[in-house]
Design a protein around this motif. Structure first.
Motif, PDB file in Angstrom:
ATOM      1  N   ARG A  81     -27.020  17.705 -10.761  1.00 25.25           N
ATOM      2  CA  ARG A  81     -27.869  17.169 -11.705  1.00 25.25           C
ATOM      3  C   ARG A  81     -27.983  15.472 -11.394  1.00 25.25           C
ATOM      4  O   ARG A  81     -26.911  14.905 -11.152  1.00 25.25           O
ATOM      5  CB  ARG A  81     -27.754  17.180 -13.202  1.00 25.25           C
ATOM      6  N   VAL A 106     -35.103  20.777 -12.739  1.00 24.49           N
ATOM      7  CA  VAL A 106     -35.379  22.076 -12.598  1.00 24.49           C
ATOM      8  C   VAL A 106     -34.480  22.720 -11.199  1.00 24.49           C
ATOM      9  O   VAL A 106     -35.003  22.141 -10.416  1.00 24.49           O
ATOM     10  CB  VAL A 106     -36.747  22.807 -12.509  1.00 24.49           C
ATOM     11  N   ARG A 144     -38.809   8.661 -17.845  1.00 24.85           N
ATOM     12  CA  ARG A 144     -38.033   9.956 -18.341  1.00 24.85           C
ATOM     13  C   ARG A 144     -37.918  10.801 -17.176  1.00 24.85           C
ATOM     14  O   ARG A 144     -38.699  10.844 -16.077  1.00 24.85           O
ATOM     15  CB  ARG A 144     -38.925  10.835 -19.328  1.00 24.85           C
ATOM     16  N   THR A 145     -36.757  11.879 -16.995  1.00 21.97           N
ATOM     17  CA  THR A 145     -36.629  12.580 -15.837  1.00 21.97           C
ATOM     18  C   THR A 145     -36.524  14.047 -16.334  1.00 21.97           C
ATOM     19  O   THR A 145     -36.090  14.510 -17.585  1.00 21.97           O
ATOM     20  CB  THR A 145     -35.487  12.160 -15.193  1.00 21.97           C
ATOM     21  N   HIS A 146     -36.632  14.883 -15.401  1.00 26.76           N
ATOM     22  CA  HIS A 146     -36.732  16.474 -15.581  1.00 26.76           C
ATOM     23  C   HIS A 146     -36.159  17.027 -14.471  1.00 26.76           C
ATOM     24  O   HIS A 146     -36.486  16.697 -13.515  1.00 26.76           O
ATOM     25  CB  HIS A 146     -38.040  17.055 -16.283  1.00 26.76           C
ATOM     26  N   HIS A 175     -36.444  17.333  -8.931  1.00 27.65           N
ATOM     27  CA  HIS A 175     -36.312  16.131  -9.791  1.00 27.65           C
ATOM     28  C   HIS A 175     -37.578  15.717  -9.962  1.00 27.65           C
ATOM     29  O   HIS A 175     -38.564  15.470  -8.897  1.00 27.65           O
ATOM     30  CB  HIS A 175     -35.359  15.179  -9.277  1.00 27.65           C
ATOM     31  N   ARG A 176     -37.980  15.402 -11.264  1.00 29.91           N
ATOM     32  CA  ARG A 176     -39.438  14.914 -11.599  1.00 29.91           C
ATOM     33  C   ARG A 176     -39.199  13.760 -12.525  1.00 29.91           C
ATOM     34  O   ARG A 176     -38.595  13.547 -13.401  1.00 29.91           O
ATOM     35  CB  ARG A 176     -40.150  15.970 -12.327  1.00 29.91           C
TER      36      ARG A 176
END
Length: 693
Positions: free
Chosen positions: A691, A588, A584-586, A603-604
């Motif tokens: 993104r 901000v 999974r990525t997130h 990017h996490r």
């Protein structure tokens, strides 16, 4: 003593070295040397390259080989010799033709019966109308119907018989095509034999036995490496068995031979190239090449005794002997030799007399190299024109017109003779024998191209080079690169001369194996099992197919790349269903700086692993960090991953690759968190958007 009266020795094939294309065979022969020292060694294949024959005496008997040449034997084949396969093909051909003939006759009979029609008698004009015989017509129709039914049933049986006969015929023809070429295919059997001349202590003793080794090259042999890898789960080692797929059509079956496999090119020349000097400035004449000199004076006097002996008697065919009775062969009348030419001078550049030791093809005191025979039994170079072309007659002069003036002859060349490049190729020069013209006797000439033209047997032998390769197989010359390797089989092997692939076990190679699981969740959320193979030997492993078995169960056939000594490569074993991965990525996006002039893209990445197997596993998770060459773009990593070392990795990695290595126990899970920040000026954006996954 004539050649046909030489003592005959049988020979056995002892060892074969198969190269990338072609093979080098060694035969052993033993026997008692006659007083004159001339023996005939039989058993040589028909695809033999005559120019490659070498002979030497084994042991310390004191004898040595001073002469070796190849001759062709022709003799009627034994009438009682079994030839079941060819007879079976002829029988099936006749059976197929007979079945087709029976089917054609049945079809003709059906057409004849089907053509039956009622024909009324002719009616005269004054005759009254007659009643139609309907009953007779119906009976005829019933008769035709019954006969056609029976004939069509018979035709179906004959069609089935034709199909069966055709299938058996095709199978027999295929077996004959794939059969060994060791057996002769003509009523007259032809074979090569080596005529040797031995001198020394053993040749003078009637009771002394001498063992001779013959070495010769043959075309029509190829090989590719294959492997079989046996591995047990949890074990760090494995058994890698090197096998070879060998195909040969050399004309002789290799039965119980010591087999070796080499990646070298058997036909590659090994002489050093001639490097010419480069001069800068005013043009200068090239210096005369060293090692070349004009023929010595009085060379023609060496053959006066040969000419004084008169014409040679009518020779007998060396092999045309049936039941011990020689059969005479018609030989054309000798052509009178032209008068000897003047010594080579400025007007005769040909007929070089080389001083290089390799020009005569000698191999030492106990090694003799054969000269390739010409169709008439002459050695190479004898009887052909300069440069391998036959001497041509002077062109016919056209009649001159009245009053025309004959052109003046061209002036003779001035200066020393200028030898051509072919005359300076000492390894390719051949010494002409006394049978040739007086202009060629005792001189070195370039070998004729007709000496290396392959005959029918050699053309059939070369056909194996076009065999389709097994799946994942690679030619050894391609996978070996610029290095040459040789692999010796541990046991003797049998390879028939049928032109098909045969598997031969070469030996076992110790390797270090390590099972690893690899996944790239950013591309595909699937874990793949791999087997890292480390070559701990001092010899390279060539590319080829490898059959992988795990815990005695066949898993798959993979392609093994070339492994240098100390090299490591991975073999894919397919998806590991017992190991799961989730990613999974997130993202901000924010701003930073004194005036918010920097855009921060945080990017996490979160990766979860789960092991559902019964044992522990090692999982290598690959991620990738962006790489930029822009000075105003900064990338900061926030993770415990590491950068792989390309020097120690089995395969090179792409720039920006990062690796997690996780040890998962049986039934265990693991969570990995990482990420990176991309800082760019606020007025700019990343290509294809900010993104990222």
């Amino acid at each position: 003593m004539t050649t046909g009266a030489a003592r005959r020795w049988g020979s056995t094939l002892d060892s074969v070295v198969v190269y990338a294309q072609g093979a080098l065979c060694r035969r052993l022969a033993r026997g008692t040397v006659p007083p004159d020292g001339r023996v005939r060694v039989t058993g040589l294949p028909r695809a033999l390259d005559p120019g490659s024959l070498r002979a030497r005496v084994l042991g310390s008997s004191g004898a040595r080989v001073t002469g070796a040449r190849v001759e062709v034997e022709a003799r009627p084949r034994d009438a009682g010799a079994p030839d079941g396969l060819r007879d079976e093909v002829e029988r099936l051909d006749e059976a197929y033709e007979a079945a087709c003939a029976r089917r054609d006759r049945q079809r003709a009979l059906i057409a004849e019966v089907g053509g039956l029609r009622p024909v009324p008698p002719p009616r005269k004009r004054e005759d009254p109308h007659r009643r139609a015989p309907v009953d007779a017509w119906l009976e005829l129709a019933d008769f035709v119907g019954e006969r056609l039914t029976a004939h069509h049933a018979r035709l179906a049986e004959l069609d089935e018989a034709v199909l069966v006969a055709e299938h058996e015929r095709e199978v027999a023809h295929d077996r004959l095509h794939r059969s060994s070429t060791d057996a002769p295919s003509a009523p007259v059997e032809t074979a090569f034999c080596a005529v040797l001349t031995l001198t020394g202590a053993a040749a003078d003793e009637a009771e002394g036995e001498v063992e001779v080794e013959l070495e010769y090259g043959v075309p029509g042999a190829v090989w590719v490496p294959t492997y079989r890898l046996a591995h047990r789960r949890g074990d760090g080692g494995g058994r890698l068995v090197l096998r070879a797929s060998v195909a040969q059509r050399t004309g002789e079956d290799w039965t119980g031979v010591r087999l070796a496999l080499a990646t070298a090119d058997l036909r590659r020349r090994t002489d050093l190239p001639a490097l010419r000097s480069m001069r800068i400035g005013r043009r200068q004449s090239e210096p005369a090449p060293s090692g070349w000199r004009e023929p010595p004076a009085g060379l023609a006097d060496l053959f006066t005794g040969y000419e004084a002996a008169g014409p040679a008697p009518t020779p007998f065919a060396a092999g045309a002997v049936a039941g011990g009775v020689p059969v005479p062969v018609a030989v054309p009348a000798p052509v009178p030799a032209p008068p000897p030419p003047p010594p080579a001078g400025p007007a005769e550049p040909g007929g070089a007399y080389g001083s290089a030791p390799g020009a005569l093809g000698g191999g030492g005191p106990d090694v003799a190299r054969a000269a390739a025979p010409r169709p008439g039994g002459r050695p190479r170079g004898g009887g052909a024109g300069f440069g391998g072309r036959p001497p041509q007659a002077p062109p016919a002069q056209a009649p001159m017109a009245p009053g025309a003036v004959a052109p003046a002859p061209p002036p003779p060349p001035v200066g020393p003779p200028q030898p051509s490049g072919a005359e300076l190729d000492y390894a390719g020069l051949v010494l002409a024998g006394p049978e040739g013209s007086a202009a060629r006797r005792g001189r070195l000439f370039p070998g004729s191209s007709a000496d290396v033209v392959a005959d029918e047997h050699r053309r059939r032998a070369e056909a194996v080079a076009g065999l389709p390769l097994p799946r994942h197989a690679v030619r050894p010359r391609t996978s070996a690169g610029s290095f040459d390797h040789r692999f010796d089989a541990a046991a003797r092997a049998d390879v028939p001369s049928d032109g098909t692939w045969h598997t031969v076990t070469v030996g076992e190679i110790p390797v270090v194996l390590h099972t690893e699981h690899l996944c790239v969740p950013s591309v595909e959320q699937t874990v793949y099992a791999t087997l890292a193979v480390s070559n701990t030997t001092r010899q390279a492993l060539l590319a080829g197919p490898v059959e992988v078995t795990v815990d005695d169960d066949f898993l798959l056939t993979a392609a093994l790349p070339t492994l240098a000594p100390g090299g490591v490569r991975r073999l894919g074993l397919g998806p590991a269903e017992g190991v799961r991965v989730t990613r999974r990525t997130h993202l901000v996006e924010s701003t930073a700086g004194l005036r918010n002039n920097v855009t921060v893209l945080d990017h996490r990445v979160h990766v979860e692993l789960a092991n559902r197997l019964a044992g522990p596993v090692t999982v290598e998770v690959h991620e990738r960090v962006p790489v930029s060459s822009e000075p105003d773009v900064r990338i900061e990593e926030r993770a415990d991953w590491t950068e792989p070392e390309d020097g120690a990795a089995p395969e090179p990695h792409a720039p920006g690759t990062r690796v997690w290595r996780v040890e998962l126990p049986a039934g265990g899970t693991a969570a990995l968190d990482g990420g990176y920040e991309i800082r760019i000026p606020a007025g700019k954006a990343l290509v294809d958007g900010n993104r990222r996954s």
